[in-house]
Motif scaffolding. Structure first.
Motif, PDB file in Angstrom:
ATOM      1  N   VAL A  68      -5.931   3.162  -5.146  1.00  0.00           N
ATOM      2  CA  VAL A  68      -4.813   2.556  -4.428  1.00  0.00           C
ATOM      3  C   VAL A  68      -5.157   1.124  -4.027  1.00  0.00           C
ATOM      4  O   VAL A  68      -4.371   0.186  -4.238  1.00  0.00           O
ATOM      5  CB  VAL A  68      -4.450   3.397  -3.186  1.00  0.00           C
ATOM      6  CG1 VAL A  68      -3.351   2.713  -2.389  1.00  0.00           C
ATOM      7  CG2 VAL A  68      -4.007   4.796  -3.599  1.00  0.00           C
ATOM      8  N   TYR A 108      -0.113   9.658   3.277  1.00  0.00           N
ATOM      9  CA  TYR A 108      -1.218   8.717   3.113  1.00  0.00           C
ATOM     10  C   TYR A 108      -2.527   9.402   2.743  1.00  0.00           C
ATOM     11  O   TYR A 108      -3.508   8.725   2.471  1.00  0.00           O
ATOM     12  CB  TYR A 108      -1.425   7.928   4.398  1.00  0.00           C
ATOM     13  CG  TYR A 108      -0.377   6.871   4.652  1.00  0.00           C
ATOM     14  CD1 TYR A 108      -0.154   5.847   3.737  1.00  0.00           C
ATOM     15  CD2 TYR A 108       0.367   6.878   5.821  1.00  0.00           C
ATOM     16  CE1 TYR A 108       0.792   4.867   3.985  1.00  0.00           C
ATOM     17  CE2 TYR A 108       1.312   5.906   6.087  1.00  0.00           C
ATOM     18  CZ  TYR A 108       1.518   4.899   5.167  1.00  0.00           C
ATOM     19  OH  TYR A 108       2.455   3.930   5.416  1.00  0.00           O
ATOM     20  N   TYR A 132       0.840  -1.205   0.000  1.00  0.00           N
ATOM     21  CA  TYR A 132       0.000   0.000   0.000  1.00  0.00           C
ATOM     22  C   TYR A 132       0.877   1.258   0.000  1.00  0.00           C
ATOM     23  O   TYR A 132       0.631   2.216  -0.724  1.00  0.00           O
ATOM     24  CB  TYR A 132      -0.908  -0.018   1.230  1.00  0.00           C
ATOM     25  CG  TYR A 132      -1.998   1.013   1.234  1.00  0.00           C
ATOM     26  CD1 TYR A 132      -3.296   0.697   0.846  1.00  0.00           C
ATOM     27  CD2 TYR A 132      -1.739   2.318   1.651  1.00  0.00           C
ATOM     28  CE1 TYR A 132      -4.309   1.648   0.857  1.00  0.00           C
ATOM     29  CE2 TYR A 132      -2.742   3.274   1.666  1.00  0.00           C
ATOM     30  CZ  TYR A 132      -4.028   2.929   1.264  1.00  0.00           C
ATOM     31  OH  TYR A 132      -5.016   3.878   1.279  1.00  0.00           O
ATOM     32  N   THR A 133       1.911   1.222   0.813  1.00  0.00           N
ATOM     33  CA  THR A 133       2.803   2.381   0.916  1.00  0.00           C
ATOM     34  C   THR A 133       3.558   2.612  -0.393  1.00  0.00           C
ATOM     35  O   THR A 133       3.729   3.748  -0.843  1.00  0.00           O
ATOM     36  CB  THR A 133       3.788   2.182   2.076  1.00  0.00           C
ATOM     37  OG1 THR A 133       3.058   1.840   3.249  1.00  0.00           O
ATOM     38  CG2 THR A 133       4.589   3.440   2.339  1.00  0.00           C
ATOM     39  N   GLY A 169       0.664   9.080  -5.372  1.00  0.00           N
ATOM     40  CA  GLY A 169       0.480  10.380  -4.754  1.00  0.00           C
ATOM     41  C   GLY A 169      -0.983  10.732  -4.704  1.00  0.00           C
ATOM     42  O   GLY A 169      -1.835   9.905  -4.389  1.00  0.00           O
ATOM     43  N   ILE A 189       1.002   4.068  -2.915  1.00  0.00           N
ATOM     44  CA  ILE A 189       0.605   5.465  -2.678  1.00  0.00           C
ATOM     45  C   ILE A 189       1.797   6.395  -2.874  1.00  0.00           C
ATOM     46  O   ILE A 189       1.638   7.559  -3.224  1.00  0.00           O
ATOM     47  CB  ILE A 189      -0.016   5.617  -1.276  1.00  0.00           C
ATOM     48  CG1 ILE A 189      -0.950   6.823  -1.268  1.00  0.00           C
ATOM     49  CG2 ILE A 189       1.032   5.758  -0.192  1.00  0.00           C
ATOM     50  CD1 ILE A 189      -1.873   6.883  -0.083  1.00  0.00           C
ATOM     51  N   ASN A 190       2.987   5.884  -2.675  1.00  0.00           N
ATOM     52  CA  ASN A 190       4.170   6.700  -2.921  1.00  0.00           C
ATOM     53  C   ASN A 190       4.301   7.038  -4.400  1.00  0.00           C
ATOM     54  O   ASN A 190       4.784   8.103  -4.767  1.00  0.00           O
ATOM     55  CB  ASN A 190       5.413   5.955  -2.435  1.00  0.00           C
ATOM     56  CG  ASN A 190       6.661   6.817  -2.519  1.00  0.00           C
ATOM     57  OD1 ASN A 190       6.685   7.931  -2.011  1.00  0.00           O
ATOM     58  ND2 ASN A 190       7.702   6.302  -3.177  1.00  0.00           N
TER      59      ASN A 190
END
Lengths: 452, 188
Positions: free
Chosen positions: B46, B148, B30-31, B38, B34-35
């Motif tokens: 996402v 986030y 997930y990170t 954006g 989303i990185n």
């Protein structure tokens, strides 16, 4: 969107090493999100997923500041006519009561009641250890004293009271309140034809007294909002987030938004939107005043100062100030014997002092109530030298301060009221009249306790 | 998890495998997503991308061997590529084409954009260091809010704070970051 927000968006696009660090240290997925992802995985794989119950995400993903900043979608508030009349009647009743109180109490009051010459007791236990600590609540009164001077109690019918600023004295300098505004081209309400002048509740002293009716003509500019336009209430979306009321206020040519939130415990919090309009400051209604002997100095939120003389203090905390321009205003501080104490359910109260950025702030964390209330002792920059606990005792009440966490500058104060048999419930406005204040300057700490 | 354990998990139940992946690596994936996305993607985008990555990984699970690399590294690599795909797709749909990593993703580095990208990279690193230096809970607030994209109310719930406190701290933290950046020399 502002520059501040723009550069914060650069947080996305970090290098892989930081991403892993974020994932590890700042977990974000809750159980429902995990279930949603699992359900999607099963669906995409053609596997049964019927037993997975998920709550669809209803949170807008972008613009998470919108609920903080947006004034779009403001709905017009049509205040019922009966409420106006009821509010007026209530104002009249309060004014009459105020006048009667002043008249009755006038003969019984003495400035000596506010004699602050007796120094407080500092426990010997820590006295030697805290060499740099000076606790003062005697004749020196600092502007850390705070009183808003306004009664925002009984907020069940708050709209009328807030909008009307019913307890504020009429004044030519005070601007106008418009109950409703017409939307402009952008959909925002704008000031309309001014109605008779009414002061903003955030910046004016409270109820006038009998003497005020004979006061001298106003000769000095009042530190008040010059124009107030109610756009209110805000959209249902904003209300559901945190705001109950929103005001568009013009102050000396500039403008800002003030939002108010009413807490479940009946307290009121004020938010002032910053210059970007995208953030809020939880200031809570407050006005600063100083008392030195019977000399009273009132500092409005815009920094202007008025001075006056206390003419009739009394043991209930009421007193009237005759300002230099001849105006008379009533103020009320809670009971002098422990008026600085907020007594609620007989429990302990805690103050978290935090000089995170600009000023030391003391945050009320009422045990068992929830929420927090913040006061801002001014001119405080650091608490570095508060190394050991110290105790303040007065009238059988004991307040112990200790540095909770030097790394975060958390100074905790615990107040114990052992023999409390009464229950006092104060709203935020009254909390603002609570005049506990800490000042730390140049290696000394001063604790101010109003009237003691 | 070694090869045999992984094969055993796959053989026993794909659903168990998904649950394992989500529990163990869901946050990381997930990170990563989303990185890359954006603010171009919605939360649904996402989550959709994360589930795509999970499904693709499981379909090609046979290619993974614990002997040659860790599961975490493998799935992270898959996640990065799929996140870039998602970014291209979404930015194309939105007719947006000025995003976080567009140069990195789409353009061969020229002298000009290489320098610009290097500056952006340095800026992001500096920003990240400043955010970390804020201390808690402010670092968390900023990360949840701006990395986030979580709402204030959600952040308050995650951190066990009131919304008002989160807002106030966020404001101060951003102002502090702004001051540091303004006075900083991160380009040098």
């Amino acid at each position: 969107m502002n520059e501040n927000k723009d550069f914060m968006e650069q947080l996305n696009g970090l290098d892989d090493e930081y991403v892993e660090e974020i994932a590890e240290n700042y977990p974000v997925l809750d159980e429902n999100e995990k279930k949603r992802i699992l359900k999607q995985c099963l669906q995409k794989s053609g596997l049964p997923d019927g037993d997975i119950e998920v709550t669809e995400n209803t949170e807008p993903y972008e613009d998470n500041e919108e609920d903080e900043i947006s004034v779009s979608g403001i709905e017009r508030y049509d205040r019922p006519l009966w409420r106006k009349y009821a509010g007026s009647a209530a104002v009249l009743a309060i004014a009459v009561l105020g006048i009667a109180s002043v008249v009755v109490l006038h003969g019984n009051m003495n400035v000596d009641d506010f004699d602050l010459s007796t120094p407080p007791v500092v426990s010997n236990q820590y006295e030697e250890q805290v060499q740099v600590t000076e606790i003062v609540s005697g004749s020196y009164i600092d502007k850390g004293y705070r009183a808003d001077g306004f009664d925002y109690a009984n907020q069940n019918d708050y709209q009328g009271k807030i909008v009307g600023a019913a307890t504020a004295p009429p004044s030519p300098e005070v601007g106008h309140v418009v109950d409703e505004g017409e939307p402009d081209n952008n959909g925002n309400n704008q000031p309309e034809t001014p109605s008779p002048a009414t002061a903003s509740p955030a910046t004016n002293p409270p109820a006038t007294t009998a003497q005020q009716t004979t006061a001298q003509p106003v000769t000095t500019a009042q530190p008040v909002i010059t124009s107030t336009t109610v756009i209110e209430p805000v959209s249902s979306e904003a209300q559901s987030s945190f705001l109950d009321l929103l005001y568009y206020v013009e102050v000396s040519g500039s403008s800002e938004y003030m939002g108010f939130a009413f807490r479940p415990d009946g307290t009121l919090t004020k938010y002032v939107f910053d210059e970007y309009g995208d953030a809020v400051i939880n200031t809570i209604l407050e006005t600063t005043y100083e008392i030195i002997g019977n000399q009273f100095s009132y500092v409005s939120p815009d920094g202007s100062r008025r001075t006056g003389t206390i003419v009739n203090p009394n043991d209930s905390g009421n007193f009237t100030v005759k300002f230099d321009n001849g105006e008379l205003y009533n103020f009320n501080i809670q009971r002098p014997d422990f008026k600085a104490l907020v007594l609620l359910e007989g429990t302990n109260w805690f103050w978290n002092a935090d000089n995170y950025s600009e000023n030391l702030e003391i945050e009320f964390l009422p045990d068992g109530v929830g929420g927090n209330y913040i006061i801002y002792p001014p001119d405080v920059t650091t608490m570095d030298s508060i190394k050991v606990p110290f105790t303040y005792e007065k009238n059988g009440y004991e307040i112990t301060f200790h540095m909770e966490d030097p790394a975060y500058n958390i100074l905790k104060a615990e107040l114990i009221v052992p023999e409390l048999s009464e229950q006092f419930v104060f709203n935020v406005a009254e909390l603002e009249k609570v005049t506990l204040a800490l000042e730390y300057t140049n290696g000394s700490i001063k604790y101010f306790h109003n009237g003691n | 998890m070694n090869d045999s354990e992984w094969e055993q998990l796959l053989a026993s139940s794909p659903r168990d495998a998904y649950e394992f992946l989500i529990e163990q690596y869901g946050g990381l994936i997930y990170t990563i997503v989303i990185n890359k996305l954006g603010r171009f993607g919605t939360r649904e985008d996402v989550e959709d991308c994360v589930s795509d990555i999970m499904v693709e990984f499981l379909k090609n699970a046979g290619n993974f061997s614990a002997v040659t690399g860790s599961l975490k590294t493998y799935i992270s690599t898959v996640a990065k590529f799929r996140a870039i795909d998602a970014f291209r797709r979404i930015s194309g749909q939105n007719n947006h084409y000025s995003g976080i990593d567009d140069e990195e993703i789409n353009l061969p580095p020229s002298e000009n954009n290489t320098e610009e990208e290097a500056e952006k990279r340095i800026f992001r690193q500096e920003l990240w260091n400043i955010v970390k230096s804020l201390g808690e809970p402010d670092s968390s607030i900023i990360i949840y809010q701006y990395f986030y994209n979580r709402k204030i109310s959600e952040i308050a719930r995650i951190l066990g704070m009131t919304s008002g406190a989160v807002q106030k701290r966020s404001l101060r933290a951003r102002k502090k970051i702004g001051v540091i950046l303004e006075n900083g020399d991160y380009y040098e």
